[in-house]
Design a protein around this motif. Structure first.
Motif, PDB file in Angstrom:
ATOM      1  N   LEU A  51      16.315  -8.896   0.376  1.00  0.00           N
ATOM      2  CA  LEU A  51      15.435  -9.988   0.797  1.00  0.00           C
ATOM      3  C   LEU A  51      14.881  -9.734   2.189  1.00  0.00           C
ATOM      4  N   TRP A  52      15.722  -9.189   3.065  1.00  0.00           N
ATOM      5  CA  TRP A  52      15.279  -8.863   4.418  1.00  0.00           C
ATOM      6  C   TRP A  52      14.161  -7.817   4.381  1.00  0.00           C
ATOM      7  N   ALA A  53      14.312  -6.804   3.522  1.00  0.00           N
ATOM      8  CA  ALA A  53      13.268  -5.781   3.405  1.00  0.00           C
ATOM      9  C   ALA A  53      12.005  -6.358   2.780  1.00  0.00           C
ATOM     10  N   ALA A  54      12.160  -7.322   1.870  1.00  0.00           N
ATOM     11  CA  ALA A  54      10.986  -7.928   1.235  1.00  0.00           C
ATOM     12  C   ALA A  54      10.141  -8.705   2.222  1.00  0.00           C
ATOM     13  N   ALA A  55      10.735  -9.113   3.361  1.00  0.00           N
ATOM     14  CA  ALA A  55       9.952  -9.817   4.377  1.00  0.00           C
ATOM     15  C   ALA A  55       8.892  -8.929   5.001  1.00  0.00           C
ATOM     16  N   ALA A  56       9.000  -7.615   4.800  1.00  0.00           N
ATOM     17  CA  ALA A  56       8.013  -6.669   5.324  1.00  0.00           C
ATOM     18  C   ALA A  56       7.197  -6.048   4.191  1.00  0.00           C
ATOM     19  N   ASN A  57       6.972  -6.808   3.110  1.00  0.00           N
ATOM     20  CA  ASN A  57       6.245  -6.227   1.970  1.00  0.00           C
ATOM     21  C   ASN A  57       4.835  -5.806   2.339  1.00  0.00           C
ATOM     22  N   ASP A  58       4.172  -6.550   3.217  1.00  0.00           N
ATOM     23  CA  ASP A  58       2.821  -6.168   3.611  1.00  0.00           C
ATOM     24  C   ASP A  58       2.824  -4.901   4.460  1.00  0.00           C
ATOM     25  N   GLN A  59       3.798  -4.768   5.359  1.00  0.00           N
ATOM     26  CA  GLN A  59       3.863  -3.581   6.189  1.00  0.00           C
ATOM     27  C   GLN A  59       4.283  -2.356   5.381  1.00  0.00           C
ATOM     28  N   HIS A  74       1.277  -1.192   3.535  1.00  0.00           N
ATOM     29  CA  HIS A  74       0.322  -0.506   4.417  1.00  0.00           C
ATOM     30  C   HIS A  74       0.802   0.907   4.767  1.00  0.00           C
ATOM     31  N   GLN A  75       2.101   1.040   5.062  1.00  0.00           N
ATOM     32  CA  GLN A  75       2.619   2.344   5.465  1.00  0.00           C
ATOM     33  C   GLN A  75       2.628   3.349   4.327  1.00  0.00           C
ATOM     34  N   PHE A  76       2.927   2.907   3.110  1.00  0.00           N
ATOM     35  CA  PHE A  76       3.038   3.827   1.970  1.00  0.00           C
ATOM     36  C   PHE A  76       1.813   3.784   1.071  1.00  0.00           C
ATOM     37  N   HIS A  77       0.738   3.143   1.541  1.00  0.00           N
ATOM     38  CA  HIS A  77      -0.542   3.109   0.820  1.00  0.00           C
ATOM     39  C   HIS A  77      -0.361   2.565  -0.599  1.00  0.00           C
TER      40      HIS A  77
END
Length: 465
Positions: free
Chosen positions: A373-381, A384-387
């Motif tokens: 869940l913590w990693a899912a908070a950065a789904n937009d980033q 963006h990083q992995f295209h």
């Protein structure tokens, strides 16, 4: 003459994992000292003013008095930025120490009687620490603060029937109103710290009454362990405040309704909530003319409520289950009430995590669930990083939060069983010594060392409930 229990109380830490409680205590002490300093210069007022400080990019921009005072505290008061950053880092470390303390108590069965009150204290300290952090985050009235307020209002409005009244009571007739920051200020500087201080004092009294639990193979702690831990905690927090920038509000800018910075994420302990909100499907349910927004209600209120309820009630639930499972002895005879109570009481010597593979695996599954869940908070980033597309990353996490804990449970359970088999091998054949001797037949073999554990390894110990 002091008793052995009293000596252990004064000796401080007996095992490295006991440092989490000490870190929580001393980080809270730093929070109090730095908080008093910040109170002198901060003005919790939402009245509009024009910024005229040293940060020229914002000169002439309408801001609130709270934001203006936070900017002056950070950039114009001597040592203000350093104290503010130490204060913020202390809050993060405090919540982390409380969470690790709970994890340590769970996997070692330190929550059993007579230490159930201590377990409940630590369980209560976790949401209190999170509340202290969130009420402090909204005070500067910057862009991130505005995002936090939007989240609070959305969670309140998702509550059936009374949600709108609760939102109006907190924010007033119009969001964000002009009373929310003064309300959060007094909660942050008075109500929550007082509750935390009372709980920590009660915990210290309980430790003095029941003594420190310990691991079987660990020796009592050194007399200077507590002062050493205090110095280490304060020193690390000072280094973090000096060397690592956190919450640069001059880069965020003042809060504005409907505005938020790109890539905004909350503090680490609220990351699970942000991640759950991002991956939760947009479900709605209409009952009796009321529309329930499950996309907000479930991750923001139901899931944390269930988690903390289960966490607080786990010792009682385990005790009831074990009472039913251990009611009779090996011959089928009912056990006496005194014997049964003795077996269900938490021992002074703690379990090693491998001795309870199911409980340890449950803890690993919980950590894995939170981490995803913590990693899912950065789904937009991540997208963006992995295209990748945000939709693809979101769908991945929706499946990952269901399958990941299962995999973590299985791997941890198998690891614990493997470590138990290793204990059996050590007990049967002795510890490796590295000493090679030649036997009477002319062959060479290693001469094992005798096992010197205070406790019998779990592989051959009587089965624990």
């Amino acid at each position: 003459m002091r008793s052995p229990v009293r000596k252990r109380q004064l000796s401080g830490l007996g095992h490295w994992s006991f440092m989490f409680g000490e870190v929580a205590i001393w980080s809270f002490a730093v929070l109090l000292v730095t908080g008093v300093f910040l109170m002198v210069f901060f003005d919790p007022d939402m009245s509009p003013v024009l910024y005229q400080g040293v940060y020229t990019p914002l000169n002439g921009v309408p801001v609130s008095r709270a934001f203006d005072s936070a900017m002056r505290l950070s950039l114009e008061v001597r040592g203000g930025l350093f104290v503010r950053q130490v204060h913020h880092w202390s809050a993060l470390v405090f919540v982390a120490a409380v969470a690790l303390q709970l994890l340590r108590m769970f996997v070692t069965a330190a929550f059993r009687r007579p230490r159930v009150p201590q377990w409940l204290i630590w369980v209560t300290l976790l949401p209190l620490g999170m509340a202290a952090g969130e009420t402090g985050n909204v005070l500067p009235d910057d862009m991130l603060s505005g995002g936090s307020l939007w989240l609070i209002q959305s969670a309140l409005l998702s509550i059936p029937v009374v949600g709108s009244y609760a939102s109006q009571l907190l924010f007033g007739a119009q969001f964000p109103g002009d009373t929310i920051i003064p309300t959060m200020y007094w909660a942050h500087v008075l109500v929550v710290p007082a509750a935390i201080a009372v709980l920590l004092a009660a915990r210290e009294r309980l430790v003095r009454r029941h003594g420190h639990s310990r691991f079987g193979a660990s020796a009592p702690g050194r007399p200077g362990a507590r002062p050493l831990m205090a110095g280490a905690t304060i020193g690390v927090l000072v280094i973090l405040g000096l060397a690592f920038q956190i919450a640069p509000i001059w880069l965020y800018g003042p809060a504005g309704p409907g505005q938020i910075s790109a890539g905004s994420v909350p503090d680490w302990y609220m990351g699970f909530l942000d991640g759950a909100l991002r991956i939760m499907p947009g479900w709605e349910l209409t009952i009796g003319g009321y529309t329930l927004s499950l996309a907000v209600l479930v991750p923001a209120l139901v899931m944390p409520g269930v988690f903390f309820t289960v966490l607080a009630g786990y010792p009682l639930g385990e005790r009831l289950v074990l009472r039913r499972l251990t009611r009779r002895d090996a011959l089928g005879r009912p056990k006496s009430r005194s014997r049964l109570a003795a077996e269900l009481t938490g021992p002074a010597v703690l379990d090693r995590p491998r001795e309870a593979p199911v409980r340890t695996a449950v803890a690993a599954a919980g950590v894995g669930f939170y981490g995803l869940l913590w990693a899912a908070a950065a789904n937009d980033q991540l997208a963006h990083q992995f295209h990748l597309s945000v939709e693809a990353v979101t769908i991945f996490f929706r499946y990952a939060v269901l399958l990941g804990p299962v995999i973590a449970f299985w791997l941890t359970y198998r690891l614990c069983l493997g470590l138990r088999l290793q204990d059996r091998h050590v007990l049967e054949h002795g510890q490796e010594s590295g000493v090679i001797v030649r036997g009477a037949e002319g062959g060479f073999h290693e001469r094992p060392m005798p096992v010197e554990h205070e406790r019998q390894p779990a592989a051959l110990s009587p089965r624990r409930p």
